[in-house]
Design an enzyme around this catalytic site. Structure first.
Site, mmCIF file in Angstrom:
data_model
loop_
_atom_site.group_PDB
_atom_site.id
_atom_site.type_symbol
_atom_site.label_atom_id
_atom_site.label_comp_id
_atom_site.label_asym_id
_atom_site.label_seq_id
_atom_site.Cartn_x
_atom_site.Cartn_y
_atom_site.Cartn_z
ATOM 1 N N GLY A 46 0.836 -1.191 0.000
ATOM 2 C CA GLY A 46 0.000 0.000 0.000
ATOM 3 C C GLY A 46 0.869 1.237 0.000
ATOM 4 N N GLN A 51 3.087 9.932 0.888
ATOM 5 C CA GLN A 51 4.360 9.237 1.091
ATOM 6 C C GLN A 51 5.358 9.502 -0.039
ATOM 7 O OE1 GLN A 51 2.261 5.333 2.125
ATOM 8 N NE2 GLN A 51 4.208 5.163 3.216
ATOM 9 N N CYS A 109 5.595 -0.164 7.401
ATOM 10 C CA CYS A 109 5.301 0.991 6.569
ATOM 11 C C CYS A 109 6.544 1.368 5.765
ATOM 12 C CB CYS A 109 4.869 2.156 7.456
ATOM 13 S SG CYS A 109 4.464 3.662 6.554
ATOM 14 N N LEU A 110 6.350 1.703 4.503
ATOM 15 C CA LEU A 110 7.478 2.100 3.662
ATOM 16 C C LEU A 110 8.130 3.389 4.156
ATOM 17 C CD1 LEU A 110 5.977 1.272 0.147
ATOM 18 C CD2 LEU A 110 7.584 -0.088 1.503
ATOM 19 N N HIS A 151 -4.773 1.713 7.443
ATOM 20 C CA HIS A 151 -3.384 2.159 7.598
ATOM 21 C C HIS A 151 -3.082 3.261 6.582
ATOM 22 C CE1 HIS A 151 1.112 1.367 7.970
ATOM 23 N NE2 HIS A 151 1.036 2.010 6.813
ATOM 24 N N GLU A 152 -3.436 3.024 5.317
ATOM 25 C CA GLU A 152 -3.149 4.017 4.273
ATOM 26 C C GLU A 152 -3.981 5.282 4.473
ATOM 27 O OE1 GLU A 152 -0.547 3.723 2.554
ATOM 28 O OE2 GLU A 152 -0.235 1.606 3.015
ATOM 29 N N HIS A 155 -2.494 7.848 6.733
ATOM 30 C CA HIS A 155 -1.512 8.748 6.110
ATOM 31 C C HIS A 155 -2.177 10.040 5.617
ATOM 32 C CE1 HIS A 155 2.170 6.414 6.131
ATOM 33 N NE2 HIS A 155 1.531 5.351 5.672
#
Length: 184
Positions: A46, A51, A109-110, A151-152, A155
């Site tokens: 994701g 991000q 997470c990235l 989660h996304e 952000h």
């Protein structure tokens, strides 16, 4: 298409509240293409536009389920490449009906590379979002898709998964991340 740089903590842009998408055009399509390429390259499941430094309410998700294998007939399989891609695009997403039942998932997470922690979120949600053409969709979700979408979506509000942890756990994750960066 392009692989975009992914913002990492403590970049202050990750705390930005993203703005709704109002124009469904070629620029949006290019952003989504680049986001998928960036996410697959990372690799992740994701990615939110913020991000990659774009404060718009755009998410891409692909849980990339392993492909079914036919081992009975002795077929050779390369597990690294045998995934079923199911790219999903969520523009201006909202959660309408989170369940009271919670599910715990070991999230990563990235933007917080190679760090993981258990996070509790509603186990089921009803989500509403728009696609690349601006058409509205609604779906009930559970399991990893529900977790990943929540989660996304965090952000989009400037929230990272580590913000759901206790102060002590969050500090431990950040300390490990800094140690890892120094070692690299």
């Amino acid at each position: 298409m392009a692989i975009l740089p992914i913002l990492e903590v403590p970049d202050p842009r990750l705390k930005t509240i993203s703005q709704p998408v109002t124009e469904f055009n070629a620029d949006l399509r290019k952003l989504v293409e680049d986001m998928f390429e960036t996410m697959y390259d990372a690799p992740g499941i994701g990615l939110a536009a913020i991000q990659v430094g774009v404060p718009k309410r755009v998410l891409v998700i692909d849980l990339q389920e392993p492909a079914p294998h036919d081992h009975e007939h002795g077929e050779h399989c390369n597990h690294d490449h045998d995934v079923v891609r199911d790219p999903r695009i969520f523009i201006n997403p909202e959660i309408l009906d989170p369940s009271e039942d919670m599910a715990s998932y070991n999230e990563g997470c990235l933007s917080v590379p190679d760090q993981y922690a258990e996070v509790d979120r509603p186990a089921k949600i009803r989500a509403r979002w728009q696609d690349l053409d601006g058409k509205t969709h609604e779906e009930e979700m559970d399991g990893l898709m529900a977790t990943c979408l929540q989660h996304e979506m965090d952000h989009l509000e400037g929230i990272l998964f580590i913000d759901h942890l206790s102060r002590l756990k969050r500090q431990m994750v950040l300390k490990k991340l800094n140690k890892q960066r120094k070692a690299a």
